[in-house]
Design an enzyme around this catalytic site. Sequence first.
Site, PDB file in Angstrom:
ATOM      1  N   ARG A  53      15.689  24.060  42.187  1.00  0.00           N
ATOM      2  CA  ARG A  53      16.485  25.246  41.846  1.00  0.00           C
ATOM      3  C   ARG A  53      17.858  24.733  41.398  1.00  0.00           C
ATOM      4  NH1 ARG A  53      20.012  23.712  44.735  1.00  0.00           N
ATOM      5  NH2 ARG A  53      21.052  25.706  44.467  1.00  0.00           N
ATOM      6  N   GLY A  54      18.726  25.688  41.029  1.00  0.00           N
ATOM      7  CA  GLY A  54      19.997  25.279  40.437  1.00  0.00           C
ATOM      8  C   GLY A  54      19.796  25.195  38.926  1.00  0.00           C
ATOM      9  N   ALA A  55      20.713  25.824  38.180  1.00  0.00           N
ATOM     10  CA  ALA A  55      20.491  25.987  36.742  1.00  0.00           C
ATOM     11  C   ALA A  55      20.176  24.678  35.995  1.00  0.00           C
ATOM     12  CB  ALA A  55      21.692  26.704  36.125  1.00  0.00           C
ATOM     13  N   ARG A  90      12.018  32.026  35.962  1.00  0.00           N
ATOM     14  CA  ARG A  90      13.242  32.610  36.535  1.00  0.00           C
ATOM     15  C   ARG A  90      14.100  33.126  35.375  1.00  0.00           C
ATOM     16  NH1 ARG A  90      16.177  29.591  41.271  1.00  0.00           N
ATOM     17  NH2 ARG A  90      16.879  31.738  41.572  1.00  0.00           N
ATOM     18  N   GLN A 202      21.249  28.632  50.727  1.00  0.00           N
ATOM     19  CA  GLN A 202      21.420  27.363  50.004  1.00  0.00           C
ATOM     20  C   GLN A 202      22.674  26.610  50.466  1.00  0.00           C
ATOM     21  OE1 GLN A 202      20.578  30.259  48.562  1.00  0.00           O
ATOM     22  NE2 GLN A 202      19.447  29.974  46.659  1.00  0.00           N
ATOM     23  N   ASP A 243      25.080  30.092  36.663  1.00  0.00           N
ATOM     24  CA  ASP A 243      23.750  30.072  36.036  1.00  0.00           C
ATOM     25  C   ASP A 243      23.800  30.507  34.586  1.00  0.00           C
ATOM     26  OD1 ASP A 243      23.216  30.302  39.022  1.00  0.00           O
ATOM     27  OD2 ASP A 243      21.282  29.751  38.155  1.00  0.00           O
ATOM     28  N   LYS A 254      25.354  32.862  42.033  1.00  0.00           N
ATOM     29  CA  LYS A 254      24.664  33.367  43.223  1.00  0.00           C
ATOM     30  C   LYS A 254      25.335  34.614  43.791  1.00  0.00           C
ATOM     31  CE  LYS A 254      21.613  32.107  44.543  1.00  0.00           C
ATOM     32  NZ  LYS A 254      20.324  32.717  44.150  1.00  0.00           N
TER      33      LYS A 254
HETATM   34  O1  MRU Z   1      18.923  30.599  43.193  1.00  0.00           O
HETATM   35  P1  MRU Z   1      19.458  29.217  42.993  1.00  0.00           P
HETATM   36  O2  MRU Z   1      19.477  28.401  44.254  1.00  0.00           O
HETATM   37  O3  MRU Z   1      18.780  28.513  41.850  1.00  0.00           O
HETATM   38  O4  MRU Z   1      20.964  29.465  42.579  1.00  0.00           O
HETATM   39  C1  MRU Z   1      21.791  28.372  42.286  1.00  0.00           C
HETATM   40  C2  MRU Z   1      23.179  28.774  41.995  1.00  0.00           C
HETATM   41  O5  MRU Z   1      23.544  29.918  42.064  1.00  0.00           O
HETATM   42  C3  MRU Z   1      24.110  27.685  41.543  1.00  0.00           C
HETATM   43  O6  MRU Z   1      25.418  27.981  41.901  1.00  0.00           O
HETATM   44  C4  MRU Z   1      24.023  27.566  40.013  1.00  0.00           C
HETATM   45  O7  MRU Z   1      22.711  27.375  39.601  1.00  0.00           O
HETATM   46  C5  MRU Z   1      24.858  26.480  39.500  1.00  0.00           C
HETATM   47  S1  MRU Z   1      24.117  24.925  39.861  1.00  0.00           S
HETATM   48  C6  MRU Z   1      25.014  23.640  39.357  1.00  0.00           C
END
Ligand code: MRU
Length: 368
Positions: A53-55, A90, A202, A243, A254
């Site tokens: 996960r994470g963009a 997603r 997270q 994201d 988030k």
């Molecule tokens: O739902 P997630 O865990 O994928 O959400 C991640 C976030 O909100 C991060 O802050 C975002 O992806 C930036 S990651 C460098």
Amino acid sequence: MRVNGKPYRTIWLAPDGRSVEIIDQTLLPHEFATLRLETCDDAARAIKTMQVRGAPLIGATAAYGVALAMRADASDEVLDRCHDALLKTRPTAVNLRWALDDMRTTLRNRRREERVAAAYARAAAIADEDVAINAAIGEHGLALFRRADARKRGERLNVLTHCNAGWLATVDWGTALAPVYKAHDGGIKVHVWVDETRPRNQGMSLTAWELGQHGVPHTVIADNTGGHLMQHGLVDLCIVGTDRTTATGDVCNKIGTYLKALAAKDNGVPFYVALPSPTIDWTVRDGVKGIPIEQRDGTELSRVTGRGADGSVVTVDIAPAGSAMANYAFDVTPSRLVTALVTERGSCAATEAGLGGLFPERTKKKAG
Ligand code: MRU
């Protein structure tokens, strides 16, 4: 970054040179385990279930997913099918679309027999580029940290972050946490307030874990604590990831990020957003109206997982039977609440002009 002293990225080619390995993030912080992806479907499942996960990491995993598909069948049909399946996993992180479109364009221009090698090479390049981008974000963010630290006269620098925008959310370094690591390694007494980040935690499970692995002092707080800390002068700056960032500087991140930005504005605390350029959606101007917000299953809210007294990992229900659950995964922070955007090309105002100054090729393209 290091796990128990051993260097890791979050995604890498397996020793067989064909499969791809990831860290299964759904098991952290209780267990560190890696997982092998063999097919496009495996990559889609890993993204959907948030094993990754994470963009930025979602984008890199999707790129490798296309390479895995090409290994099985390098036809146009399979390329399109894998692209579309991964795109559906997603909806909010725009890096996913960026990486998939990049892979498809790269491969469409190749003869079929060249596609497998080209796909693995481009996926590896996307991963390497992410590492370089985040290292640069770390340097530009560090300059902001140094300025804030100069005002602290040797006291600890208190940074608040939300969710996980650390190395686990990227291929390496992280975005929001890259300056934290660089500041810590450079001798700044940095301390991080880590929002637990309900419902999936997270912050508690991933950010606290990775900061701990690197030896960065940190304290986990309940999501609603930040405003109180800011009122009492206990936060020097906030830094979060994103994201999707609009061409005008609105930031989607988030759920709960918006409330932190409001509290920061009310208390005169700088609110920084770290972003790699593939996270900018140049086609959207109004983040609230234009960014799709993922809604996830309500059980993420009504159940928690943790380690029981006997050491086993258990999941328990915490909600009354029959209560409805709404699980919005992201929110949008309007650009007016953002002090600066920190990109791989430097920091800028969260405005169209600010982003255009750093990425003139994008604005020129639009004008033409
Ligand atoms: O739902 P997630 O865990 O994928 O959400 C991640 C976030 O909100 C991060 O802050 C975002 O992806 C930036 S990651 C460098």
